[in-house]
Design a protein around this motif. Sequence first.
Motif, PDB file in Angstrom:
ATOM      1  N   MET A   1     -20.323   4.570   6.346  1.00 61.29           N
ATOM      2  CA  MET A   1     -21.716   4.568   5.557  1.00 61.29           C
ATOM      3  C   MET A   1     -22.927   4.149   6.612  1.00 61.29           C
ATOM      4  N   VAL A   2     -23.516   5.161   7.465  1.00 63.06           N
ATOM      5  CA  VAL A   2     -24.325   4.628   7.882  1.00 63.06           C
ATOM      6  C   VAL A   2     -25.971   3.713   7.225  1.00 63.06           C
ATOM      7  N   LYS A   3     -25.404   2.489   8.075  1.00 61.66           N
ATOM      8  CA  LYS A   3     -26.872   1.442   7.717  1.00 61.66           C
ATOM      9  C   LYS A   3     -28.328   1.020   8.582  1.00 61.66           C
TER      10      LYS A   3
ATOM     11  N   SER B   1     -19.322  28.234  -5.043  1.00 60.98           N
ATOM     12  CA  SER B   1     -19.894  27.797  -4.177  1.00 60.98           C
ATOM     13  C   SER B   1     -19.229  28.942  -3.069  1.00 60.98           C
ATOM     14  N   LEU B   2     -20.216  28.799  -1.951  1.00 57.85           N
ATOM     15  CA  LEU B   2     -20.014  28.901  -0.070  1.00 57.85           C
ATOM     16  C   LEU B   2     -20.488  28.232   0.146  1.00 57.85           C
ATOM     17  N   ALA B   3     -19.316  27.985   1.535  1.00 61.04           N
ATOM     18  CA  ALA B   3     -19.877  27.148   2.501  1.00 61.04           C
ATOM     19  C   ALA B   3     -19.309  27.563   3.578  1.00 61.04           C
TER      20      ALA B   3
ATOM     21  N   GLY C   1     -21.850  16.360   3.122  1.00 59.98           N
ATOM     22  CA  GLY C   1     -22.471  17.861   1.808  1.00 59.98           C
ATOM     23  C   GLY C   1     -21.871  19.087   3.009  1.00 59.98           C
ATOM     24  N   PRO C   2     -22.562  19.854   1.783  1.00 58.55           N
ATOM     25  CA  PRO C   2     -22.410  21.484   2.371  1.00 58.55           C
ATOM     26  C   PRO C   2     -23.590  21.648   3.694  1.00 58.55           C
ATOM     27  N   THR C   3     -25.218  21.068   3.263  1.00 57.26           N
ATOM     28  CA  THR C   3     -26.145  20.832   5.097  1.00 57.26           C
ATOM     29  C   THR C   3     -25.669  20.555   5.399  1.00 57.26           C
ATOM     30  N   GLY C   4     -24.410  19.435   5.626  1.00 58.67           N
ATOM     31  CA  GLY C   4     -24.263  18.372   7.524  1.00 58.67           C
ATOM     32  C   GLY C   4     -23.039  19.274   7.846  1.00 58.67           C
TER      33      GLY C   4
ATOM     34  N   ILE D   1     -20.656  12.214   9.908  1.00 61.72           N
ATOM     35  CA  ILE D   1     -19.863  10.935   8.828  1.00 61.72           C
ATOM     36  C   ILE D   1     -20.407  11.118   7.978  1.00 61.72           C
ATOM     37  N   GLU D   2     -19.530  10.077   7.193  1.00 68.52           N
ATOM     38  CA  GLU D   2     -20.037  10.715   5.477  1.00 68.52           C
ATOM     39  C   GLU D   2     -19.516   8.917   4.496  1.00 68.52           C
ATOM     40  N   ALA D   3     -19.976   8.671   3.838  1.00 69.27           N
ATOM     41  CA  ALA D   3     -20.011   7.886   3.306  1.00 69.27           C
ATOM     42  C   ALA D   3     -18.286   7.907   2.144  1.00 69.27           C
ATOM     43  N   LEU D   4     -17.997   8.583   1.846  1.00 64.59           N
ATOM     44  CA  LEU D   4     -17.626   8.806   0.765  1.00 64.59           C
ATOM     45  C   LEU D   4     -15.913   9.219   1.285  1.00 64.59           C
TER      46      LEU D   4
ATOM     47  N   THR E   1     -28.159  13.879   4.200  1.00 67.37           N
ATOM     48  CA  THR E   1     -27.914  12.928   2.639  1.00 67.37           C
ATOM     49  C   THR E   1     -27.994  13.109   1.066  1.00 67.37           C
ATOM     50  N   GLY E   2     -29.276  14.547   1.829  1.00 62.70           N
ATOM     51  CA  GLY E   2     -29.414  15.065   0.428  1.00 62.70           C
ATOM     52  C   GLY E   2     -30.401  15.223  -0.184  1.00 62.70           C
ATOM     53  N   ASN E   3     -31.299  14.667  -1.499  1.00 63.70           N
ATOM     54  CA  ASN E   3     -32.849  15.107  -2.312  1.00 63.70           C
ATOM     55  C   ASN E   3     -33.066  13.624  -2.329  1.00 63.70           C
TER      56      ASN E   3
ATOM     57  N   ALA F   1     -26.821  20.706 -10.577  1.00 62.72           N
ATOM     58  CA  ALA F   1     -26.726  20.337  -9.150  1.00 62.72           C
ATOM     59  C   ALA F   1     -28.223  21.225  -8.514  1.00 62.72           C
ATOM     60  N   PRO F   2     -28.710  20.250  -8.121  1.00 53.68           N
ATOM     61  CA  PRO F   2     -29.737  20.765  -7.535  1.00 53.68           C
ATOM     62  C   PRO F   2     -29.564  21.881  -6.279  1.00 53.68           C
ATOM     63  N   THR F   3     -29.313  23.608  -6.963  1.00 52.08           N
ATOM     64  CA  THR F   3     -28.690  24.346  -5.372  1.00 52.08           C
ATOM     65  C   THR F   3     -29.899  25.516  -6.087  1.00 52.08           C
TER      66      THR F   3
HETATM   67  P1  NAD Z   1     -25.372  16.285  -0.397  1.00 55.67           P
HETATM   68  O1  NAD Z   1     -26.227  15.202  -1.339  1.00 55.67           O
HETATM   69  O2  NAD Z   1     -24.687  17.906  -1.279  1.00 55.67           O
HETATM   70  O3  NAD Z   1     -24.666  15.656  -0.147  1.00 55.67           O
HETATM   71  C1  NAD Z   1     -25.088  14.872   0.701  1.00 55.67           C
HETATM   72  C2  NAD Z   1     -23.763  13.295   1.418  1.00 55.67           C
HETATM   73  O4  NAD Z   1     -24.638  12.347   2.457  1.00 55.67           O
HETATM   74  C3  NAD Z   1     -22.961  13.116   0.051  1.00 55.67           C
HETATM   75  O5  NAD Z   1     -21.628  13.537   0.229  1.00 55.67           O
HETATM   76  C4  NAD Z   1     -23.012  11.704   0.408  1.00 55.67           C
HETATM   77  O6  NAD Z   1     -21.625  10.844   0.416  1.00 55.67           O
HETATM   78  C5  NAD Z   1     -23.479  11.794   1.985  1.00 55.67           C
HETATM   79  N1  NAD Z   1     -24.685  10.332   2.556  1.00 55.67           N
HETATM   80  C6  NAD Z   1     -25.206   9.198   1.641  1.00 55.67           C
HETATM   81  N2  NAD Z   1     -26.455   8.834   2.669  1.00 55.67           N
HETATM   82  C7  NAD Z   1     -25.025   8.345   3.475  1.00 55.67           C
HETATM   83  C8  NAD Z   1     -25.025   7.081   4.282  1.00 55.67           C
HETATM   84  N3  NAD Z   1     -25.684   6.668   4.727  1.00 55.67           N
HETATM   85  N4  NAD Z   1     -23.670   7.796   5.724  1.00 55.67           N
HETATM   86  C9  NAD Z   1     -23.435   8.078   5.099  1.00 55.67           C
HETATM   87  N5  NAD Z   1     -23.025   9.543   4.191  1.00 55.67           N
HETATM   88  C10 NAD Z   1     -24.252   9.173   3.467  1.00 55.67           C
HETATM   89  O7  NAD Z   1     -26.582  17.076  -0.018  1.00 55.67           O
HETATM   90  P2  NAD Z   1     -27.043  18.318   1.017  1.00 55.67           P
HETATM   91  O8  NAD Z   1     -25.063  18.741   2.044  1.00 55.67           O
HETATM   92  O9  NAD Z   1     -28.188  17.952   1.657  1.00 55.67           O
HETATM   93  O10 NAD Z   1     -26.795  19.863  -0.025  1.00 55.67           O
HETATM   94  C11 NAD Z   1     -28.227  18.969  -1.084  1.00 55.67           C
HETATM   95  C12 NAD Z   1     -27.878  20.360  -1.848  1.00 55.67           C
HETATM   96  O11 NAD Z   1     -27.832  21.563  -1.679  1.00 55.67           O
HETATM   97  C13 NAD Z   1     -26.353  20.538  -2.777  1.00 55.67           C
HETATM   98  O12 NAD Z   1     -27.180  20.063  -4.653  1.00 55.67           O
HETATM   99  C14 NAD Z   1     -25.868  21.127  -2.355  1.00 55.67           C
HETATM  100  O13 NAD Z   1     -25.089  21.443  -2.953  1.00 55.67           O
HETATM  101  C15 NAD Z   1     -26.618  22.368  -2.080  1.00 55.67           C
HETATM  102  N6  NAD Z   1     -26.217  23.172  -1.053  1.00 55.67           N
HETATM  103  C16 NAD Z   1     -25.384  24.176  -0.937  1.00 55.67           C
HETATM  104  C17 NAD Z   1     -25.176  24.753  -0.315  1.00 55.67           C
HETATM  105  C18 NAD Z   1     -24.070  25.936   0.030  1.00 55.67           C
HETATM  106  O14 NAD Z   1     -23.454  26.117  -1.213  1.00 55.67           O
HETATM  107  N7  NAD Z   1     -23.525  25.925   0.879  1.00 55.67           N
HETATM  108  C19 NAD Z   1     -25.323  24.736   1.138  1.00 55.67           C
HETATM  109  C20 NAD Z   1     -26.346  23.514   1.556  1.00 55.67           C
HETATM  110  C21 NAD Z   1     -27.189  23.147   0.358  1.00 55.67           C
END
Ligand code: NAD
Length: 477
Positions: free
Chosen positions: A252-254, A412-414, A184-187, A218-221, A286-288, A337-339
Amino acid sequence: PEPQVPRDPSKKTLVILGTGWGSVSLLKKLDTENYNVVVISPRNYFLFTPLLPSCTTGLIEHRSIMEPIRSICRSKKGPVTFYEAEASSVDVNHKIVKIRDNSDIRGVTTETEVPYDMLVVGVGAENATFGIPGVRENSCFLKEIGDAQQIRKKIMDCVETAAFKDQPEAEIDRLLHMVVVGGGPTGVEFAGELRDFFEDDIRKLIPDIADRFRVTLIEALPNVLPSFSKQLIEYTESTFKEEEITIHTKTMVKKVTDKTVEAEASKPDGTKERIVFPYGLLVWATGNTLRPLVRDMMASIPAQKDSRRGLAVNEYLVVQGARDIWAVGDCAVAGYAPTAQVASQEGTFLARLFNNMAKTAELEDRIQTLSSSLNLKPGVDSASVSREIEDTERKLQRIKDIKPFHYSHQGSLAYIGSEKAVADVSWFNGNVASGGTMTYYFWRSAYLSMVFSTRNRLLVLNDWFKSKLFGRDISRE
Ligand code: NAD
Ligand code: FAD
């Protein structure tokens, strides 16, 4: 215990939980003279999260993106009380928040209660780990200032340990392998910042080990940045290739151990392959997931039983099934979205709503006073009083017509490293997708204009110049 809130009995007590994007946007626009305002959060500052990835490498010093909540409170017209504490539970029936001081230094009282008339829950979310074994014990997250500081320290620890005399080759490779889970954007932003750090600074200062440095995402999608448009996903992936950041999608990390990440990759023929990645630093993005407070609140409100991702709110951000409770930001489910963008617009909306509610109460009181003077007091000019009542009623009607919350997506910006950024921006009702160095300058100027205060703006500018001129400070604190 006796409530400690210094309250004006003629006003309602508005308790705001959290000092993040949602709560602080509310506080910024709220007319605090109308309520007894109490802010409760374990964090006594607001954090500008979009620039947090830059703190992991020291490009930006962490204090440059923090704004003390006390100075925000002081700038308000009406008094605001702040308690540095965590809300541990909410009694929705008796309208009481239980709070606990969880900081290192605690006094005689560590737990107490704060009663409310109105409550806003803006406590954000926690890092999701999906219960994957070893994640909590071995990875760094990237959500709070402490996380960025820990990452900064660990990067340099890995580098210095890799440079240690007689270190075996395989160990150098492990220590200099930085693994990021979650595309996602954080990673993505963190991986880009990390690569910059090595290319700009470490390579110059410790050239003998620089070629061994690797970043793996590493990304699951099937692709990174799923919320961005297709062309920007492709642009990001090709930029990462140039930057030698290896992306493993459909992986997918296990399991995580102290030195390895074990993942399962889906191959094009449908079979699965187990891959083991030895690592020096692991960042988990991996998000929230829900905070315990939010989970408990949802369990205590029957109407929330079908909600999974947070407190379900209606179009006025009222928590469904609860009385006088609103929720904003990552802990609320309003269909967005959680932004930070959503959280801040929700906070601003609530401020307008509460300012209007106070004005409504004031006008209703005025109408009541005028009506009683009309009935009771002899000799009043009844024609002029009736006119004033009509005017006030019209005003009241206008104020009462509050439209529901509507989110307006600005784009959205990254940042993706090498002075390149990607942007999906709404432009005259259309969408413009752009990536590259110009977008990077747009990204920098947009965030510079958005940081909380002029003080933050100057500090961030200063950090950028300082790093350009002298390089990042690689001392390990
Ligand atoms: P996210 O939910 O956007 O992304 C997490 C990613 O981790 C997903 O793509 C998911 O498929 C993957 N994932 C989950 N489990 C996994 C596993 N076991 N193995 C591998 N991959 C796995 O999380 P985020 O990047 O932390 O962002 C959280 C929120 O904050 C989002 O709404 C995002 O839009 C927002 N954000 C925005 C920005 C920006 O706009 N620049 C920056 C950071 C965060
Ligand atoms: P937060 O900002 O997380 O604030 C929650 C507050 O509640 C904190 O003050 C916390 O201390 C407090 N709290 C926690 N528990 C309790 C409790 N029990 N009682 C009282 N208070 C409590 N979004 C964008 O739109 N653009 C971006 O560029 C962007 N970049 C990001 C970069 C990173 C590294 C991260 C992690 C996120 C980014 N986001 C971005 C997402 C954005 O930061 C969040 O969506 C936003 O912070 C949500 O705001 P919030 O007010 O709900 O929660």
